[in-house]
Enzyme design. Structure first.
Site, PDB file in Angstrom:
ATOM      1  N   GLY A  50      12.100  11.724  -9.857  1.00 30.41           N
ATOM      2  CA  GLY A  50      11.137  11.687 -10.963  1.00 30.41           C
ATOM      3  C   GLY A  50      10.014  10.780 -10.509  1.00 30.41           C
ATOM      4  O   GLY A  50       9.486  10.952  -9.421  1.00 30.41           O
ATOM      5  N   CYS A  82      15.662  10.467  -4.275  1.00 31.43           N
ATOM      6  CA  CYS A  82      14.204  10.396  -4.313  1.00 31.43           C
ATOM      7  C   CYS A  82      13.731   9.163  -5.094  1.00 31.43           C
ATOM      8  O   CYS A  82      13.921   8.047  -4.615  1.00 31.43           O
ATOM      9  CB  CYS A  82      13.642  11.712  -4.839  1.00 31.43           C
ATOM     10  SG  CYS A  82      11.959  11.972  -4.281  1.00 31.43           S
ATOM     11  N   ARG A 140       7.268  14.651  -2.705  1.00 34.57           N
ATOM     12  CA  ARG A 140       6.628  13.320  -2.693  1.00 34.57           C
ATOM     13  C   ARG A 140       7.689  12.246  -2.415  1.00 34.57           C
ATOM     14  O   ARG A 140       7.844  11.268  -3.122  1.00 34.57           O
ATOM     15  CB  ARG A 140       5.899  13.051  -4.021  1.00 34.57           C
ATOM     16  CG  ARG A 140       4.728  14.020  -4.260  1.00 34.57           C
ATOM     17  CD  ARG A 140       3.862  13.630  -5.447  1.00 34.57           C
ATOM     18  NE  ARG A 140       4.626  13.429  -6.661  1.00 34.57           N
ATOM     19  CZ  ARG A 140       4.806  12.267  -7.254  1.00 34.57           C
ATOM     20  NH1 ARG A 140       4.274  11.177  -6.770  1.00 34.57           N
ATOM     21  NH2 ARG A 140       5.517  12.189  -8.345  1.00 34.57           N
ATOM     22  N   HIS A 175      15.954  16.064  -2.785  1.00 39.20           N
ATOM     23  CA  HIS A 175      16.556  16.450  -4.074  1.00 39.20           C
ATOM     24  C   HIS A 175      17.744  17.389  -3.837  1.00 39.20           C
ATOM     25  O   HIS A 175      17.548  18.616  -3.803  1.00 39.20           O
ATOM     26  CB  HIS A 175      15.514  17.199  -4.914  1.00 39.20           C
ATOM     27  CG  HIS A 175      14.513  16.329  -5.593  1.00 39.20           C
ATOM     28  ND1 HIS A 175      14.553  16.037  -6.937  1.00 39.20           N
ATOM     29  CD2 HIS A 175      13.436  15.683  -5.105  1.00 39.20           C
ATOM     30  CE1 HIS A 175      13.542  15.252  -7.256  1.00 39.20           C
ATOM     31  NE2 HIS A 175      12.846  15.027  -6.163  1.00 39.20           N
ATOM     32  N   GLU A 177      19.945  18.346  -5.789  1.00 42.07           N
ATOM     33  CA  GLU A 177      20.322  19.116  -6.990  1.00 42.07           C
ATOM     34  C   GLU A 177      19.509  20.406  -7.115  1.00 42.07           C
ATOM     35  O   GLU A 177      19.798  21.239  -7.970  1.00 42.07           O
ATOM     36  CB  GLU A 177      20.156  18.237  -8.248  1.00 42.07           C
ATOM     37  CG  GLU A 177      18.736  18.068  -8.790  1.00 42.07           C
ATOM     38  CD  GLU A 177      17.831  17.157  -7.958  1.00 42.07           C
ATOM     39  OE1 GLU A 177      18.234  16.714  -6.869  1.00 42.07           O
ATOM     40  OE2 GLU A 177      16.694  16.899  -8.399  1.00 42.07           O
TER      41      GLU A 177
HETATM   42  N1  GLN Z   1       6.974   9.642  -5.484  1.00 42.42           N
HETATM   43  C1  GLN Z   1       7.883   9.423  -6.563  1.00 42.42           C
HETATM   44  C2  GLN Z   1       8.004   7.951  -6.917  1.00 42.42           C
HETATM   45  O1  GLN Z   1       7.359   7.149  -6.360  1.00 42.42           O
HETATM   46  C3  GLN Z   1       9.244   9.994  -6.241  1.00 42.42           C
HETATM   47  C4  GLN Z   1       9.187  11.491  -6.183  1.00 42.42           C
HETATM   48  C5  GLN Z   1      10.451  12.197  -6.564  1.00 42.42           C
HETATM   49  O2  GLN Z   1      11.407  11.595  -7.100  1.00 42.42           O
HETATM   50  N2  GLN Z   1      10.487  13.472  -6.349  1.00 42.42           N
HETATM   51  O3  GLN Z   1       8.743   7.595  -7.759  1.00 42.42           O
END
Ligand code: GLN
Length: 202
Positions: A50, A82, A140, A175, A177
């Site tokens: 997230g 992530c 990301r 990810h 999931e």
């Molecule tokens: N770039 C997001 C962050 O800094 C993480 C991205 C993701 O969880 N898909 O929290």
């Protein structure tokens, strides 16, 4: 046989629903964790992807952050994916000054460390301990830039660790999931079940 494990999924923000579905399909009882009282009775917790800064704000405003930090210090098994990996890292590079870090894993991660051009990408990873590769989706994603030698590396991408574990704490830059393969969630459930059978008689 032991009762099935109860696994929490931090459900303040982000990609928690797919984790909950995957864990349930593997036979665990799932609790969506939004308030401190939701932590009671869980045997492990997933911190989803997230936005780590938004999750930090919500961890503070919900009052969940301190209680979760204390359960993690006591050894609650945790799997951060992530943004969840960012929450577990000892050091956050390019983070926001006041963002929460539980400091459970001795790693330094750079937020959005895979750069703008390749903000999101997919690849097949070789996983320690199994012969089939794992199809991984990076969005990301945080990049591990420092890792303590005591942290076990379970998968790498271009020689950079992307799936790691120390004791009962696991984290992935990607990810797991979002693809159909339940292998990595099963790995975490094995950690949870092993910890339950070692720490208390149920
Ligand atoms: N770039 C997001 C962050 O800094 C993480 C991205 C993701 O969880 N898909 O929290």
């Amino acid at each position: 046989m032991n009762a099935r494990p109860v696994v929490g999924v931090l459900a303040l923000q982000g990609a928690f629903a797919a984790h909950a579905d995957r864990l349930a399909s593997l036979g665990s009882a799932v609790v969506e964790v939004r308030r401190p009282d939701h932590l009671a009775g869980i045997d492990g917790i997933v911190l989803p992807g997230g936005e780590s800064t938004a999750m930090s704000n919500l961890l503070k405003s919900s009052g969940l952050g301190d209680d979760l930090a204390s359960r993690l210090r006591d050894g609650l098994p945790v799997f951060g994916t992530c943004a969840g990996m960012i929450l577990l890292a000892e050091e956050i590079l390019d983070g926001r000054e006041d963002q929460v870090s539980f400091g459970v894993l001795p790693i330094a991660v750079r937020r959005n460390g895979y750069g703008r051009q390749i903000d999101s990408f997919e690849c097949d990873l070789a996983l320690a301990g199994r012969s089939e590769s794992f199809h991984a989706v990076f969005i990301r994603a945080p990049k591990i830039e420092r890792i303590d030698p005591e942290v076990e590396v379970l998968a790498t991408h271009d020689d950079v660790p992307v799936l790691v574990r120390r004791g009962t704490a696991m984290a992935s830059s990607f990810h797991p999931e979002l693809t159909g393969d339940p292998g990595i969630h099963q790995m975490f459930l094995d950690v949870v079940e092993h910890n339950v059978s070692n720490t208390h008689v149920r």
